[in-house]
Design a protein around this motif. Structure first.
Motif, PDB file in Angstrom:
ATOM      1  N   SER B  11       0.832  -1.209   0.000  1.00 51.64           N
ATOM      2  CA  SER B  11       0.000   0.000   0.000  1.00 51.64           C
ATOM      3  C   SER B  11       0.868   1.262   0.000  1.00 51.64           C
ATOM      4  CB  SER B  11      -0.926   0.025   1.228  1.00 51.64           C
ATOM      5  OG  SER B  11      -2.155  -0.600   0.942  1.00 51.64           O
ATOM      6  N   ARG B  12       1.908   1.236   0.804  1.00 48.55           N
ATOM      7  CA  ARG B  12       2.809   2.401   0.842  1.00 48.55           C
ATOM      8  C   ARG B  12       3.494   2.591  -0.507  1.00 48.55           C
ATOM      9  NH1 ARG B  12       4.849   0.018   5.428  1.00 48.55           N
ATOM     10  NH2 ARG B  12       3.849   0.737   7.355  1.00 48.55           N
ATOM     11  N   GLN B  13       4.041   1.497  -1.037  1.00 45.13           N
ATOM     12  CA  GLN B  13       4.788   1.595  -2.294  1.00 45.13           C
ATOM     13  C   GLN B  13       3.919   2.057  -3.456  1.00 45.13           C
ATOM     14  OE1 GLN B  13       6.810  -2.117  -3.084  1.00 45.13           O
ATOM     15  NE2 GLN B  13       7.907  -2.007  -1.131  1.00 45.13           N
ATOM     16  N   LYS B  14       2.719   1.523  -3.515  1.00 44.48           N
ATOM     17  CA  LYS B  14       1.851   1.841  -4.654  1.00 44.48           C
ATOM     18  C   LYS B  14       0.925   3.013  -4.365  1.00 44.48           C
ATOM     19  CE  LYS B  14       1.697  -2.428  -7.239  1.00 44.48           C
ATOM     20  NZ  LYS B  14       0.918  -3.613  -7.635  1.00 44.48           N
ATOM     21  N   HIS B  15       1.005   3.526  -3.155  1.00 47.36           N
ATOM     22  CA  HIS B  15       0.092   4.598  -2.726  1.00 47.36           C
ATOM     23  C   HIS B  15      -1.337   4.226  -3.115  1.00 47.36           C
ATOM     24  CE1 HIS B  15      -0.950   8.434  -1.172  1.00 47.36           C
ATOM     25  NE2 HIS B  15      -1.294   8.980  -2.320  1.00 47.36           N
ATOM     26  N   SER B  16      -1.734   3.039  -2.665  1.00 47.40           N
ATOM     27  CA  SER B  16      -3.067   2.539  -3.029  1.00 47.40           C
ATOM     28  C   SER B  16      -3.612   1.618  -1.942  1.00 47.40           C
ATOM     29  CB  SER B  16      -2.994   1.756  -4.346  1.00 47.40           C
ATOM     30  OG  SER B  16      -4.264   1.188  -4.648  1.00 47.40           O
ATOM     31  N   VAL B  17      -4.896   1.763  -1.658  1.00 42.58           N
ATOM     32  CA  VAL B  17      -5.574   0.798  -0.782  1.00 42.58           C
ATOM     33  C   VAL B  17      -6.628   0.022  -1.582  1.00 42.58           C
ATOM     34  CG1 VAL B  17      -5.179   2.122   1.329  1.00 42.58           C
ATOM     35  CG2 VAL B  17      -7.293   2.497   0.024  1.00 42.58           C
ATOM     36  N   ALA B  18      -6.526   0.105  -2.908  1.00 46.99           N
ATOM     37  CA  ALA B  18      -7.526  -0.543  -3.764  1.00 46.99           C
ATOM     38  C   ALA B  18      -7.156  -1.994  -4.047  1.00 46.99           C
ATOM     39  CB  ALA B  18      -7.652   0.218  -5.077  1.00 46.99           C
ATOM     40  N   THR B 187       5.171  -5.611  12.240  1.00 46.84           N
ATOM     41  CA  THR B 187       5.857  -4.321  12.380  1.00 46.84           C
ATOM     42  C   THR B 187       4.957  -3.152  11.981  1.00 46.84           C
ATOM     43  OG1 THR B 187       6.724  -4.612  10.150  1.00 46.84           O
ATOM     44  CG2 THR B 187       8.140  -5.299  11.963  1.00 46.84           C
ATOM     45  N   SER B 188       3.974  -3.419  11.149  1.00 47.65           N
ATOM     46  CA  SER B 188       3.035  -2.372  10.743  1.00 47.65           C
ATOM     47  C   SER B 188       2.040  -2.050  11.861  1.00 47.65           C
ATOM     48  CB  SER B 188       2.260  -2.824   9.504  1.00 47.65           C
ATOM     49  OG  SER B 188       1.539  -4.018   9.800  1.00 47.65           O
ATOM     50  N   GLY B 189       2.063  -2.854  12.927  1.00 48.83           N
ATOM     51  CA  GLY B 189       1.055  -2.677  13.978  1.00 48.83           C
ATOM     52  C   GLY B 189      -0.281  -3.300  13.623  1.00 48.83           C
ATOM     53  N   LEU B 190      -0.312  -3.993  12.489  1.00 48.46           N
ATOM     54  CA  LEU B 190      -1.553  -4.617  12.027  1.00 48.46           C
ATOM     55  C   LEU B 190      -1.445  -6.131  12.133  1.00 48.46           C
ATOM     56  CD1 LEU B 190      -1.959  -2.330   8.915  1.00 48.46           C
ATOM     57  CD2 LEU B 190      -3.581  -2.438  10.834  1.00 48.46           C
ATOM     58  N   LEU B 241      -3.433   3.448   6.587  1.00 48.75           N
ATOM     59  CA  LEU B 241      -3.300   2.001   6.361  1.00 48.75           C
ATOM     60  C   LEU B 241      -4.341   1.246   7.205  1.00 48.75           C
ATOM     61  CD1 LEU B 241       0.597   1.637   6.351  1.00 48.75           C
ATOM     62  CD2 LEU B 241      -0.948   1.813   4.387  1.00 48.75           C
ATOM     63  N   GLY B 242      -4.389  -0.049   7.024  1.00 50.18           N
ATOM     64  CA  GLY B 242      -5.249  -0.883   7.865  1.00 50.18           C
ATOM     65  C   GLY B 242      -6.590  -1.215   7.260  1.00 50.18           C
ATOM     66  N   ALA B 243      -6.914  -0.582   6.127  1.00 50.28           N
ATOM     67  CA  ALA B 243      -8.148  -0.948   5.423  1.00 50.28           C
ATOM     68  C   ALA B 243      -7.825  -1.091   3.942  1.00 50.28           C
ATOM     69  CB  ALA B 243      -9.220   0.114   5.627  1.00 50.28           C
ATOM     70  N   ILE B 244      -8.317  -2.136   3.329  1.00 54.17           N
ATOM     71  CA  ILE B 244      -8.205  -2.273   1.884  1.00 54.17           C
ATOM     72  C   ILE B 244      -9.614  -2.351   1.331  1.00 54.17           C
ATOM     73  CG2 ILE B 244      -5.884  -3.267   1.727  1.00 54.17           C
ATOM     74  CD1 ILE B 244      -7.198  -6.052   1.709  1.00 54.17           C
ATOM     75  N   ASP B 280      -8.066  10.503  -2.137  1.00 56.19           N
ATOM     76  CA  ASP B 280      -8.639  11.818  -1.825  1.00 56.19           C
ATOM     77  C   ASP B 280      -9.458  11.744  -0.529  1.00 56.19           C
ATOM     78  OD1 ASP B 280      -7.479  12.725  -4.113  1.00 56.19           O
ATOM     79  OD2 ASP B 280      -9.345  12.884  -5.282  1.00 56.19           O
ATOM     80  N   ALA B 281     -10.239  10.676  -0.414  1.00 58.22           N
ATOM     81  CA  ALA B 281     -11.084  10.532   0.779  1.00 58.22           C
ATOM     82  C   ALA B 281     -10.222  10.353   2.036  1.00 58.22           C
ATOM     83  CB  ALA B 281     -12.039   9.354   0.609  1.00 58.22           C
ATOM     84  N   LEU B 282      -9.121   9.635   1.890  1.00 63.33           N
ATOM     85  CA  LEU B 282      -8.203   9.468   3.027  1.00 63.33           C
ATOM     86  C   LEU B 282      -7.590  10.820   3.408  1.00 63.33           C
ATOM     87  CD1 LEU B 282      -6.404   6.128   2.081  1.00 63.33           C
ATOM     88  CD2 LEU B 282      -7.672   6.545   4.206  1.00 63.33           C
ATOM     89  N   ALA B 283      -7.181  11.596   2.401  1.00 59.61           N
ATOM     90  CA  ALA B 283      -6.547  12.897   2.663  1.00 59.61           C
ATOM     91  C   ALA B 283      -7.535  13.883   3.270  1.00 59.61           C
ATOM     92  CB  ALA B 283      -5.969  13.462   1.362  1.00 59.61           C
ATOM     93  N   ALA B 284      -8.813  13.730   2.916  1.00 63.24           N
ATOM     94  CA  ALA B 284      -9.827  14.685   3.357  1.00 63.24           C
ATOM     95  C   ALA B 284     -10.337  14.406   4.777  1.00 63.24           C
ATOM     96  CB  ALA B 284     -11.017  14.671   2.383  1.00 63.24           C
TER      97      ALA B 284
END
Lengths: 285, 285
Positions: B11-18, B187-190, B241-244, B280-284
């Motif tokens: 998710s971090r690398q691809k900047h995606s939770v999709a 390590t991600s806490g998840l 993070l933590g939701a896909i 966008d929704a995450l940033a908002a």
């Protein structure tokens, strides 16, 4: 013709409420899942053939076929074909259930016309009516549904026995199953919307029959899981119909305790004993 | 390495939770399940390939493959191979669960090494801890489990929302999921013991995050089922993070609303939009 009526007719004709759980276990350190000298398909099909005269249906457990990948699914399809050829009914023990459109695809998989088409399927109700209705929609076409109500495993009470809030969750689900099945009661007085209630909780099995006066009840847990014949038949109606009892490991693997017998012969001997024990228990009520 | 950590890294690398729900629908009177000119395998694999840069995982829905018999299961295996080759994680949306020995076989099927081996699988908890533990036992080997908590379908409340007795059934199950997952926080806490909570019930999604501070939450119901991006991300942690979030029909069948585009291209365009909307929704927030 309704599935429940076909099942009741088969029980009368064969004087049997026994069904064969076709569960080819995975290998363990002590026991091979497939006996030496057999292929998966041979083991399943020869066992079905040997047991056929004394059972009304087979109940293959999908997990043991899926665990073997595409070859396993081929063997599952072959087991269904063998059972049909022998005039046996088929119950896919798949415990499926999902959102509506997905349950509809599962209903097509197991109650349609494809490779995995069976006469009936087991369904998990956790997702509610959306999950169950696509399966129930196949009932008018002669298919049957067994909805998990109270399962046979040790931890089944963890959620199923929760007070929710005025009665246990499984009792609530049993009431819904009776309602869903109301429109599909055949000449036998039994509905093709049935329930799964384990033999390992005999008091619950009796209670389930009260809550489900019309359901055909599929009773797993006989044999290896510890359910006795007298317990298992507690779900039958007064005329001895309305409950079918499944054994899997204790039949498929009877050869491990019968030195010198081939697996299909040992299975047939085990199923003959089981059928008698169930009939005796029904007569003794 | 824990599944949840691999997912968080991706998710971090691809900047995606999709994630892409690979759901090749069945034919309807108005719409073909497989677009003209494609085989089932082509449709799935070309869509996966086209969407790969913008997603972290695929989530094939088993029902749509089982409905097509042995050929369907071959296509499922092929879709998994394609995803792995592209560096994507794989989540088998199978919603399995059964008595212990049977769940162990399902865990072998979906989290083992065979044709259907995936990185994670969805699990139905109705049968209790016996049903879930054999899957959770695969977590130390890098596999993940998503346990159904509150599902996205309209009738999900029928049993999941029952007061049982001091809180809703799904909340009770959520607490158990958090407990089961406690030993497997990376390590991600998840935790790699995650939960399925539908985007269609946003208030419940927020409540689920409170009850499940460590779970990776798989959020279906975005897109065709009506969940909005702002709803879907309600389950994410403060760091995003933590939701896909999964979409299936709205991506696979985007071509129906995009005349002139081939299905994989239309799917890629839809997934790019979805990824942006979620970010966008995450940033908002």
């Amino acid at each position: 013709m309704y599935f429940a009526d076909r099942l009741a007719d088969a029980s009368r004709q064969k004087h049997s409420v026994a069904i064969l759980g076709v569960d080819p276990q995975l290998d363990t350190p002590t026991t091979p899942g497939i006996p030496a000298g057999y292929t998966l398909t041979q083991f399943c099909c020869e066992t079905i053939e040997a047991c056929a005269p004394w059972i009304v249906a087979i109940k293959p457990q999908l997990a043991f076929f899926e665990a073997r990948g595409v070859d396993g699914m081929q063997a599952f399809a072959e087991a269904l074909r063998t059972a049909r050829r022998l005039g046996l009914l088929t119950i896919a023990d798949a415990k499926r259930g999902d959102i509506g459109s997905t349950s509809a695809a599962y209903a097509e998989a197991f109650l349609g016309d494809g490779d995995f088409a069976s006469d009936a399927v087991t369904v998990n109700p956790y997702q509610g009516a959306d999950a169950t209705m696509p399966f129930i929609a196949k009932v008018p076409k002669g298919r049957g549904v067994f909805i998990l109500v109270k399962t046979s495993n040790p931890a089944s009470g963890e959620f199923q026995d929760l007070p929710s809030p005025d009665r246990r969750l499984w009792e609530k689900i049993a009431e819904r199953v009776e309602g869903w099945g109301g429109d599909f009661v055949g000449t036998s007085g039994l509905s093709s919307v049935g329930a799964v209630v384990g033999a390992t909780y005999p008091a619950d099995l009796k209670r389930a029959r009260e809550l489900l006066p019309h359901a055909t009840i599929l009773v797993p847990g006989y044999g290896a899981q510890g359910g006795a014949a007298s317990d298992a038949v507690a779900a039958a109606r007064a005329d001895g119909l309305g409950a079918i009892v499944s054994a899997s490991r204790s039949v498929m693997y009877a050869y491990l305790k019968a030195p010198g017998k081939k697996p299909p012969q040992a299975a047939a001997d085990a199923i003959v004993s089981m059928r008698s024990a169930l009939n005796d228990a029904l007569a003794a009520r």
